[in-house]
Scaffold this motif. Structure first.
Motif, short mmCIF file in Angstrom:
data_model
loop_
_atom_site.label_atom_id
_atom_site.label_comp_id
_atom_site.label_asym_id
_atom_site.label_seq_id
_atom_site.Cartn_x
_atom_site.Cartn_y
_atom_site.Cartn_z
N LYS A 10 0.87 -1.18 0.00
CA LYS A 10 0.00 0.00 0.00
C LYS A 10 0.90 1.22 0.00
N ARG A 62 -1.56 7.43 12.56
CA ARG A 62 -2.93 6.91 12.40
C ARG A 62 -3.01 5.97 11.21
N LYS A 63 -2.36 6.34 10.12
CA LYS A 63 -2.41 5.50 8.90
C LYS A 63 -1.70 4.16 9.12
N GLU A 106 -1.34 2.65 12.01
CA GLU A 106 -2.21 1.91 12.92
C GLU A 106 -3.40 1.32 12.17
N GLU A 107 -3.94 2.08 11.25
CA GLU A 107 -5.10 1.65 10.46
C GLU A 107 -4.78 0.43 9.59
N HIS A 108 -3.63 0.42 8.96
CA HIS A 108 -3.27 -0.66 8.02
C HIS A 108 -2.55 -1.84 8.67
N GLN A 109 -1.90 -1.62 9.81
CA GLN A 109 -1.16 -2.67 10.52
C GLN A 109 -0.23 -3.46 9.58
#
Length: 194
Positions: free
Chosen positions: A33, A43-44, A46-49
């Motif tokens: 990604k 945040r991004k 954390e969101e995608h891990q």
């Protein structure tokens, strides 16, 4: 690490991002990604891990490094940072923020895979060291509690250290608990009674 690694690429230049993606696709089956804007990076991530974070940035700022540290991502996954140039102290700040690989002189697609491999290896090494350090600290704390409990038993029963430990060990076996747990309960109980 899973069989198919997920990688987040942080790159604002679309053409350069595509070069990186192409070079990674040649190196193996990755789930990739691309994040084109480094703001709200924590945040991004954390969101995608992702399993790995790859950041390509011309001139990193301390803000980006602080956000990386806040994201706790570097402590959970390898982070490779490619920069065109670096100000004094930024490489040390990057390492302190948890960056596994800090490469100056930009990203060259042919070097991406070997550098990612090195970042993963370094990350795993530091992860093992953190685990060993935590286990050592825990063992030291347990040893201190056991010593306090032995001292209490020695004082209360008028016995030597070896016998005090034998009493603790027997109590642990009878309760099907660890010696450290019995010692901690004894120290806590004594603290409540005093």
């Amino acid at each position: 690490m899973p069989a198919q690694l997920s990688i987040i690429i942080v790159e604002s230049d679309r053409d350069r991002a595509l070069q990186i993606v192409d070079s990674l696709r040649e190196a193996g089956p990755f789930d990739i990604k691309v994040i084109s804007e480094p703001t709200a990076l924590a945040r991004k991530i954390e969101e995608h891990q992702p399993d790995i974070v790859l950041i390509d940035i011309a001139n990193p700022s301390r803000d980006i490094l602080e956000e990386l540290a806040v994201a706790s991502g570097p402590m959970e996954r390898p982070v490779a940072m490619f920069v065109d140039r670096s100000d004094e102290g930024l490489s040390a700040a990057a390492i302190e923020a948890g960056v596994s690989a800090y490469v100056i002189d930009g990203m060259q697609p042919a070097r991406v895979k070997p550098i990612l491999d090195a970042a993963i290896a370094r990350f795993r090494m530091f992860q093992r060291m953190r685990t060993e350090l935590a286990e050592t600290k825990r063992a030291l704390e347990e040893r201190k509690v056991i010593d306090r409990a032995k001292g209490m038993i020695m004082k209360a029963r008028g016995v030597e250290e070896d016998e005090a430990y034998a009493i603790l060990r027997k109590a642990a076996m009878n309760q099907n608990k660890r010696v450290a747990d019995v010692a901690e309960a004894l120290v806590l109980a004594a603290g409540l009674l005093s």
